[in-house]
Design a protein around this motif. Structure first.
Motif, mmCIF file in Angstrom:
data_model
loop_
_atom_site.group_PDB
_atom_site.id
_atom_site.type_symbol
_atom_site.label_atom_id
_atom_site.label_comp_id
_atom_site.label_asym_id
_atom_site.label_seq_id
_atom_site.Cartn_x
_atom_site.Cartn_y
_atom_site.Cartn_z
ATOM 1 N N LEU A 144 -43.668 115.665 -60.747
ATOM 2 C CA LEU A 144 -42.828 115.766 -59.475
ATOM 3 C C LEU A 144 -43.332 117.022 -58.532
ATOM 4 O O LEU A 144 -43.246 118.237 -59.000
ATOM 5 N N TYR A 145 -43.335 116.784 -57.293
ATOM 6 C CA TYR A 145 -43.381 117.959 -56.384
ATOM 7 C C TYR A 145 -42.805 117.532 -55.086
ATOM 8 O O TYR A 145 -43.338 116.698 -54.127
ATOM 9 N N ASN A 146 -41.514 118.208 -54.914
ATOM 10 C CA ASN A 146 -40.767 118.171 -53.512
ATOM 11 C C ASN A 146 -40.335 116.533 -53.560
ATOM 12 O O ASN A 146 -40.351 115.866 -52.454
ATOM 13 N N GLY A 147 -40.195 115.910 -54.832
ATOM 14 C CA GLY A 147 -39.862 114.326 -54.644
ATOM 15 C C GLY A 147 -41.076 113.406 -54.736
ATOM 16 O O GLY A 147 -41.153 112.356 -54.636
ATOM 17 N N ALA A 148 -42.053 114.050 -54.408
ATOM 18 C CA ALA A 148 -43.426 113.074 -54.722
ATOM 19 C C ALA A 148 -43.802 112.874 -56.072
ATOM 20 O O ALA A 148 -43.625 113.929 -56.843
ATOM 21 N N VAL A 149 -44.396 111.743 -56.567
ATOM 22 C CA VAL A 149 -44.890 111.481 -58.025
ATOM 23 C C VAL A 149 -46.275 111.542 -58.008
ATOM 24 O O VAL A 149 -46.855 110.789 -57.302
ATOM 25 N N THR A 150 -46.547 112.428 -59.119
ATOM 26 C CA THR A 150 -48.351 112.186 -59.423
ATOM 27 C C THR A 150 -47.983 111.303 -60.851
ATOM 28 O O THR A 150 -47.618 112.074 -61.942
ATOM 29 N N TRP A 151 -48.508 110.264 -61.094
ATOM 30 C CA TRP A 151 -48.616 109.584 -62.125
ATOM 31 C C TRP A 151 -49.394 110.121 -63.217
ATOM 32 O O TRP A 151 -50.629 110.380 -62.884
ATOM 33 N N LEU A 152 -49.135 110.521 -64.410
ATOM 34 C CA LEU A 152 -49.923 110.944 -65.639
ATOM 35 C C LEU A 152 -50.062 109.966 -66.556
ATOM 36 O O LEU A 152 -50.761 108.974 -66.580
ATOM 37 N N ASN A 153 -49.241 110.276 -67.816
ATOM 38 C CA ASN A 153 -49.382 109.250 -68.878
ATOM 39 C C ASN A 153 -48.330 108.148 -68.699
ATOM 40 O O ASN A 153 -48.563 107.195 -69.568
ATOM 41 N N LEU A 154 -47.528 108.213 -67.745
ATOM 42 C CA LEU A 154 -46.601 106.884 -67.483
ATOM 43 C C LEU A 154 -47.104 106.502 -66.095
ATOM 44 O O LEU A 154 -47.149 107.362 -65.128
ATOM 45 N N VAL A 155 -47.228 105.237 -65.724
ATOM 46 C CA VAL A 155 -47.467 104.790 -64.506
ATOM 47 C C VAL A 155 -46.513 103.616 -64.129
ATOM 48 O O VAL A 155 -46.375 102.725 -65.064
ATOM 49 N N VAL A 156 -45.793 103.469 -63.065
ATOM 50 C CA VAL A 156 -44.965 102.566 -62.624
ATOM 51 C C VAL A 156 -45.846 101.657 -61.660
ATOM 52 O O VAL A 156 -46.375 102.472 -60.503
ATOM 53 N N LYS A 157 -45.877 100.288 -61.834
ATOM 54 C CA LYS A 157 -46.437 99.656 -60.812
ATOM 55 C C LYS A 157 -45.569 98.545 -60.281
ATOM 56 O O LYS A 157 -44.752 98.103 -60.585
ATOM 57 N N ARG A 158 -46.074 98.119 -58.924
ATOM 58 C CA ARG A 158 -45.357 97.024 -58.186
ATOM 59 C C ARG A 158 -46.161 96.178 -57.957
ATOM 60 O O ARG A 158 -47.286 96.406 -57.481
ATOM 61 N N ASN A 159 -46.230 94.666 -58.521
ATOM 62 C CA ASN A 159 -47.230 93.781 -58.298
ATOM 63 C C ASN A 159 -48.770 94.096 -58.704
ATOM 64 O O ASN A 159 -49.541 93.868 -57.823
ATOM 65 N N GLY A 160 -48.704 94.939 -59.666
ATOM 66 C CA GLY A 160 -50.237 95.144 -60.171
ATOM 67 C C GLY A 160 -50.709 96.684 -59.573
ATOM 68 O O GLY A 160 -51.741 96.869 -60.063
ATOM 69 N N GLU A 161 -50.044 97.108 -58.371
ATOM 70 C CA GLU A 161 -50.605 98.405 -57.640
ATOM 71 C C GLU A 161 -49.808 99.654 -58.208
ATOM 72 O O GLU A 161 -48.366 99.408 -58.370
ATOM 73 N N ASN A 162 -50.223 100.727 -58.483
ATOM 74 C CA ASN A 162 -49.296 101.967 -58.570
ATOM 75 C C ASN A 162 -48.600 102.369 -57.586
ATOM 76 O O ASN A 162 -48.958 102.097 -56.463
ATOM 77 N N LEU A 163 -47.378 102.487 -57.895
ATOM 78 C CA LEU A 163 -46.261 102.936 -56.874
ATOM 79 C C LEU A 163 -46.704 104.226 -56.321
ATOM 80 O O LEU A 163 -46.928 105.173 -56.938
ATOM 81 N N ASN A 164 -46.921 104.307 -54.968
ATOM 82 C CA ASN A 164 -47.106 105.532 -54.230
ATOM 83 C C ASN A 164 -45.863 106.268 -53.604
ATOM 84 O O ASN A 164 -45.163 105.549 -52.744
ATOM 85 N N VAL A 165 -45.222 107.152 -54.337
ATOM 86 C CA VAL A 165 -43.983 107.584 -53.769
ATOM 87 C C VAL A 165 -44.402 109.124 -53.421
ATOM 88 O O VAL A 165 -44.781 110.116 -54.140
ATOM 89 N N THR A 166 -44.139 109.310 -52.002
ATOM 90 C CA THR A 166 -44.497 110.382 -51.434
ATOM 91 C C THR A 166 -43.132 111.451 -51.219
ATOM 92 O O THR A 166 -43.362 112.433 -50.816
ATOM 93 N N GLY A 167 -42.029 111.123 -51.734
ATOM 94 C CA GLY A 167 -40.944 111.965 -51.440
ATOM 95 C C GLY A 167 -39.741 110.993 -52.020
ATOM 96 O O GLY A 167 -39.523 109.943 -51.853
ATOM 97 N N GLY A 168 -38.698 111.729 -52.300
ATOM 98 C CA GLY A 168 -37.488 111.311 -52.681
ATOM 99 C C GLY A 168 -36.981 110.865 -54.147
ATOM 100 O O GLY A 168 -35.974 110.622 -54.359
ATOM 101 N N ALA A 169 -38.021 111.105 -54.919
ATOM 102 C CA ALA A 169 -37.913 110.897 -56.236
ATOM 103 C C ALA A 169 -37.393 111.999 -56.934
ATOM 104 O O ALA A 169 -37.388 113.189 -56.457
#
Length: 148
Positions: A77-102
């Motif tokens: 996590l960096y200021n609520g943005a997520v960089t997926w490493l060993n765990l990945v969350v996907k929505r409809n087959g695409e990696n979730l792109n979370v740029t803040g608020g996490a």
């Protein structure tokens, strides 16, 4: 010394030594090729024994580690943005792109080891028919899949 007794010495490498050098070079090239394909590791990553739950709570996607093995360096996590490493969350087959608020609890910056009791809150709205998949990336293992 007469010309018939004089023997000129040819300089160079004997055929036997040349053959051995070519054989060694061939084996080295093959070894580098095999290491490149396998990534230098022949031990497969073992699947995890973990229970992960995904919920839509008050307009946020909440990923919870219920029980089982910890997932080291799951994400960063960096200021609520997520960089997926060993765990990945996907929505409809695409990696979730979370740029803040996490966040994980009060943590919005740092490396997260995702263990039992840990909850990741993502500011992501999930619509009807959306499929959320949580994947342990090193093993390609689906830990949770849910359609909303």
């Amino acid at each position: 010394m007469n010309p018939s007794q004089r023997r000129e010495r040819a300089s160079g490498v004997s055929p036997l030594v040349g053959t051995i050098i070519l054989l060694i070079l061939t084996l080295l090239v093959f070894g580098v090729y095999v290491l490149g394909i396998t990534g230098g590791s022949t031990t497969p990553v073992q699947p995890l024994r973990s229970v992960i739950r995904v919920e839509n709570v008050e307009g946020k996607l909440v990923v919870s580690h219920v029980v089982g093995e910890e997932i080291p360096k799951a994400f960063k996590l960096y200021n609520g943005a997520v960089t997926w490493l060993n765990l990945v969350v996907k929505r409809n087959g695409e990696n979730l792109n979370v740029t803040g608020g996490a966040r994980v609890g009060n943590l919005t910056t740092g490396m997260v080891d995702f263990g039992p009791g840990t909850k990741l809150e993502l500011p992501v709205s999930v619509g009807k028919g959306d499929r959320i998949t949580v994947v342990y990336f090193p093993a390609g293992q689906i830990l949770c899949e849910r359609e909303f």
